[in-house]
Design a protein around this motif. Structure first.
Motif, PDB file in Angstrom:
ATOM      1  N   HIS A 391       0.808  -1.218   0.000  1.00 41.16           N
ATOM      2  CA  HIS A 391       0.000   0.000   0.000  1.00 41.16           C
ATOM      3  C   HIS A 391       0.846   1.274   0.000  1.00 41.16           C
ATOM      4  N   ASN A 392       2.115   1.129   0.194  1.00 39.99           N
ATOM      5  CA  ASN A 392       3.008   2.290   0.111  1.00 39.99           C
ATOM      6  C   ASN A 392       3.462   2.564  -1.315  1.00 39.99           C
ATOM      7  N   PHE A 393       2.993   1.766  -2.269  1.00 39.59           N
ATOM      8  CA  PHE A 393       3.453   1.884  -3.646  1.00 39.59           C
ATOM      9  C   PHE A 393       2.268   2.205  -4.568  1.00 39.59           C
ATOM     10  N   GLU A 394       2.601   2.788  -5.695  1.00 41.67           N
ATOM     11  CA  GLU A 394       1.584   3.157  -6.662  1.00 41.67           C
ATOM     12  C   GLU A 394       0.817   1.911  -7.150  1.00 41.67           C
ATOM     13  N   GLY A 395      -0.491   2.064  -7.208  1.00 43.20           N
ATOM     14  CA  GLY A 395      -1.312   0.940  -7.635  1.00 43.20           C
ATOM     15  C   GLY A 395      -1.439  -0.153  -6.596  1.00 43.20           C
TER      16      GLY A 395
END
Length: 452
Positions: A391-395
């Motif tokens: 959830h810390n990353f894009e998408g």
């Protein structure tokens, strides 16, 4: 002589029609041409006067007992009948003792007929085995159940299994004509007339069972009375106590269930609902049917239509709420939905592949980065170190490996090209491609030309 003939007629009148009409010779037997036709096994055996031990397997009313009686006569053997329901080892030993006496004192063979052999326990069947091996008796067993499951292997291996088929509509029509035209053993003296659809209805209800056919005819004759007219309504009344051919613990049970599942899998809602109705109308527990629907929703549809599992489980909730008879409606709705849904068995194959990996690889260690680190010691040991939180990353996706190191790159799930799994497959492919690009671009990559 007249007195004897009169007594014989009175005795026949007291017997059920099915017993009075029982064939007295192979030539009178209707149906089973695959066993009794020219140069077929039972015809050859009867002509030769020799019969191997056999098991007659078939549904009720197809002539198993009748064949055994006639064959005993044709080969010149005494007929010694036992019922597995009413008899035990003591009765079996007594029958064998009589057979042994006849064989060694008078050179007379005995055909030992055991009806419903599947109801004998393993110990009872084992007690029969040495006498079959020694040739003390010619064993003929009758069963409505699959002998492969119900007869012990040593006994089964010493017998020929002969499958009897339900009588065809043509066969049953011959029996109707025979019963109505026979003034000595049948209903010829009753002077009955039949409406055009009455015989057809009788044959349909009999469903391949000669004994059931004769029972309905006899009841119809009693309802119509001497010289009466038998209509479709009379047949329906005569047959109102009928039960469908469906034994919840027997071979027909498994046959109907198999047909139900295969109809769902084959996307045929008409056949699926028909077989379901066969089960429910015969008294099957509706919860058994619902359990099969729930299993099917995952095993044969899965994520091709994720809604299928919800439909199946909702059918259970709806049935528990309304009960019978209205409860058949949500079951029917679920069966129709599942039959018409896109199909995929990837849930089954995915678990099977993962299970093989577990079996082959054993308990492979969990990678440290996937372990929790709730204590200072766990953190010191490196638990959770390097874990990437999606959830810390894009998408909400990041290229990462989650399998044990020895299984890195393994693929258990292979999306089908059906229903919602098409989009699921595309999504997974995008993620796999992204992971591959990240791996190819990582420092020390052996093939930098693969980078985009």
């Amino acid at each position: 002589m007249d007195l004897f003939s009169h007594s014989a007629r009175e005795g026949r009148i007291g017997q059920p029609l099915a017993e009075r009409m029982r064939p007295r010779s192979l030539e009178e037997v209707v149906g089973q041409g695959h066993l009794l036709g020219p140069d077929r096994l039972l015809s050859r055996a009867a002509a030769a006067g020799e019969l191997p031990s056999i098991i007659l397997w078939g549904p009720p009313g197809t002539g198993k007992t009748t064949l055994a009686r006639i064959l005993a006569t044709r080969i010149g053997a005494l007929f010694e009948p036992l019922s597995a329901v009413m008899s035990g080892v003591r009765e079996l030993r007594a029958a064998v003792a009589r057979a042994s006496e006849q064989l060694f004192a008078f050179r007379k063979k005995t055909l030992l007929f055991i009806d419903e052999i599947h109801r004998f326990s393993r110990a009872q069947q084992d007690a029969l085995l040495p006498h079959v091996e020694a040739g003390t008796v010619i064993f003929v067993g009758a069963t409505t159940e699959n002998p492969s499951f119900e007869v012990v292997a040593p006994l089964l291996s010493r017998c020929r299994v002969l499958r009897l088929e339900p009588l065809s509509e043509g066969d049953l029509r011959v029996l109707v004509d025979r019963a109505l035209g026979d003034s000595e053993r049948g209903l010829g003296r009753a002077g009955l007339t039949f409406a055009g659809d009455a015989v057809d209805a009788c044959i349909a209800v009999a469903a391949g069972d000669a004994r059931r056919l004769f029972g309905i005819l006899e009841a119809a004759a009693a309802i119509a009375g001497q010289g009466g007219h038998v209509t479709r309504a009379v047949i329906d009344e005569a047959a109102q106590q009928r039960t469908l051919l469906y034994d919840r613990a027997g071979d027909e049970h498994y046959g109907v269930v198999s047909a139900f599942i295969k109809s769902l899998r084959g996307s045929d809602p008409d056949a699926a609902v028909y077989w379901m109705a066969r089960m429910l109308e015969a008294g099957e527990d509706p919860r058994f049917v619902i359990r099969r629907l729930v299993i099917f929703a995952s095993e044969d549809i899965g994520n091709a239509d994720p809604q299928a599992l919800s439909v199946a489980t909702s059918a259970l909730a709806a049935f528990e709420l309304v009960g019978l008879p209205e409860g058949v409606l949500p079951l029917t709705q679920a069966a129709i939905y599942l039959a018409c849904a896109p199909k995929s068995n990837s849930v089954l194959t995915t678990y099977a592949a993962a299970r093989r990996a577990v079996s082959d690889g054993g308990a492979l260690p969990v990678p440290d980065k996937l372990r929790n680190a709730p204590t200072a010691l766990a953190k010191k040991l490196g638990h959770g170190r390097g874990y990437k939180y999606p959830h810390n990353f894009e998408g909400h996706y990041v290229a990462e490996t989650y399998l044990p190191d020895k299984l890195a790159g393994a693929r258990f799930y292979r999306p089908s090209s059906s229903g919602d799994e098409v989009e699921m497959g595309r999504r997974l492919q995008r993620w796999h491609d992204a992971a591959k690009r990240e791996t190819d671009n990582a420092p020390g990559s052996s093939d930098p030309d693969d980078s985009p």
